[in-house]
Design a protein around this motif. Sequence first.
Motif, mmCIF file in Angstrom:
data_model
loop_
_atom_site.group_PDB
_atom_site.id
_atom_site.type_symbol
_atom_site.label_atom_id
_atom_site.label_comp_id
_atom_site.label_asym_id
_atom_site.label_seq_id
_atom_site.Cartn_x
_atom_site.Cartn_y
_atom_site.Cartn_z
ATOM 1 N N ILE A 90 0.837 -1.205 0.000
ATOM 2 C CA ILE A 90 0.000 0.000 0.000
ATOM 3 C C ILE A 90 0.869 1.252 0.000
ATOM 4 O O ILE A 90 0.660 2.170 -0.795
ATOM 5 N N THR A 91 1.869 1.301 0.880
ATOM 6 C CA THR A 91 2.713 2.500 0.934
ATOM 7 C C THR A 91 3.518 2.670 -0.350
ATOM 8 O O THR A 91 3.731 3.801 -0.805
ATOM 9 N N ASP A 92 3.954 1.567 -0.967
ATOM 10 C CA ASP A 92 4.673 1.667 -2.242
ATOM 11 C C ASP A 92 3.769 2.235 -3.328
ATOM 12 O O ASP A 92 4.185 3.082 -4.124
ATOM 13 N N ALA A 93 2.518 1.766 -3.368
ATOM 14 C CA ALA A 93 1.574 2.266 -4.368
ATOM 15 C C ALA A 93 1.247 3.736 -4.126
ATOM 16 O O ALA A 93 1.160 4.525 -5.070
ATOM 17 N N LEU A 94 1.087 4.113 -2.858
ATOM 18 C CA LEU A 94 0.832 5.525 -2.540
ATOM 19 C C LEU A 94 2.013 6.397 -2.941
ATOM 20 O O LEU A 94 1.841 7.491 -3.486
ATOM 21 N N GLN A 95 3.213 5.908 -2.666
ATOM 22 C CA GLN A 95 4.416 6.663 -3.014
ATOM 23 C C GLN A 95 4.526 6.834 -4.526
ATOM 24 O O GLN A 95 4.833 7.915 -5.019
ATOM 25 N N ALA A 96 4.254 5.766 -5.272
ATOM 26 C CA ALA A 96 4.326 5.852 -6.733
ATOM 27 C C ALA A 96 3.263 6.796 -7.279
ATOM 28 O O ALA A 96 3.527 7.596 -8.188
ATOM 29 N N ALA A 98 1.887 9.317 -5.671
ATOM 30 C CA ALA A 98 2.268 10.688 -5.293
ATOM 31 C C ALA A 98 3.368 11.224 -6.185
ATOM 32 O O ALA A 98 3.366 12.395 -6.560
ATOM 33 N N ALA A 99 4.321 10.373 -6.541
ATOM 34 C CA ALA A 99 5.407 10.804 -7.423
ATOM 35 C C ALA A 99 4.885 11.224 -8.786
ATOM 36 O O ALA A 99 5.431 12.124 -9.420
ATOM 37 N N GLY A 100 3.797 10.621 -9.227
ATOM 38 C CA GLY A 100 3.205 10.984 -10.505
ATOM 39 C C GLY A 100 2.507 12.319 -10.495
ATOM 40 O O GLY A 100 2.145 12.854 -11.547
ATOM 41 N N LEU A 101 2.300 12.877 -9.325
ATOM 42 C CA LEU A 101 1.593 14.167 -9.215
ATOM 43 C C LEU A 101 2.510 15.356 -9.469
ATOM 44 O O LEU A 101 2.043 16.493 -9.500
ATOM 45 N N ASN A 102 3.813 15.129 -9.634
ATOM 46 C CA ASN A 102 4.728 16.257 -9.803
ATOM 47 C C ASN A 102 4.904 16.639 -11.273
ATOM 48 O O ASN A 102 5.876 17.314 -11.626
ATOM 49 N N THR A 103 3.989 16.211 -12.112
ATOM 50 C CA THR A 103 4.044 16.584 -13.527
ATOM 51 C C THR A 103 2.740 17.269 -13.906
ATOM 52 O O THR A 103 1.705 17.066 -13.243
ATOM 53 N N PRO A 104 2.733 18.068 -14.952
ATOM 54 C CA PRO A 104 1.481 18.704 -15.381
ATOM 55 C C PRO A 104 0.397 17.675 -15.746
ATOM 56 O O PRO A 104 -0.785 17.941 -15.599
ATOM 57 N N GLU A 105 0.807 16.502 -16.201
ATOM 58 C CA GLU A 105 -0.149 15.478 -16.580
ATOM 59 C C GLU A 105 -0.693 14.739 -15.366
ATOM 60 O O GLU A 105 -1.754 14.130 -15.426
ATOM 61 N N GLY A 106 0.087 14.724 -14.270
ATOM 62 C CA GLY A 106 -0.156 13.926 -13.101
ATOM 63 C C GLY A 106 -1.422 14.120 -12.408
ATOM 64 O O GLY A 106 -2.021 13.450 -11.745
#
Length: 106
Positions: A90-96, A98-106
């Motif tokens: 769960i924490t790995d999926a949340l981390q991944a 969240a990391a995708g949110l740092n792009t304009p597409e995210g």
Amino acid sequence: MNATSVKGARCAAPARSGSTRRVRLPVRCQAASTENVTGVKRNPNLAKLGAGYLFPEIGRRRRAHQEKNPDAKIISLGIGDTTEPIPSVITDALQAAAAGLNTPEG
């Protein structure tokens, strides 16, 4: 009504009489607008939520559904066991995610 300000929210509780007995009074809070502070408009669906804690309402709806559909298998995504660590899957999926949110597409 006694009114106080709590972190930008306007809260009011009924005034007490001269009684010295401790009584738990209901408090109604209205969140201050953050639009002018953050530039983000508040989701209008938040205003549709009734006052109070959501878990009792979720429980009522779940019980009503279970009574109408006794064979239904309901997966509870409630609070869980807060004394145990969150599984790494769960924490790995949340981390991944969240990391995708740092792009304009995210």
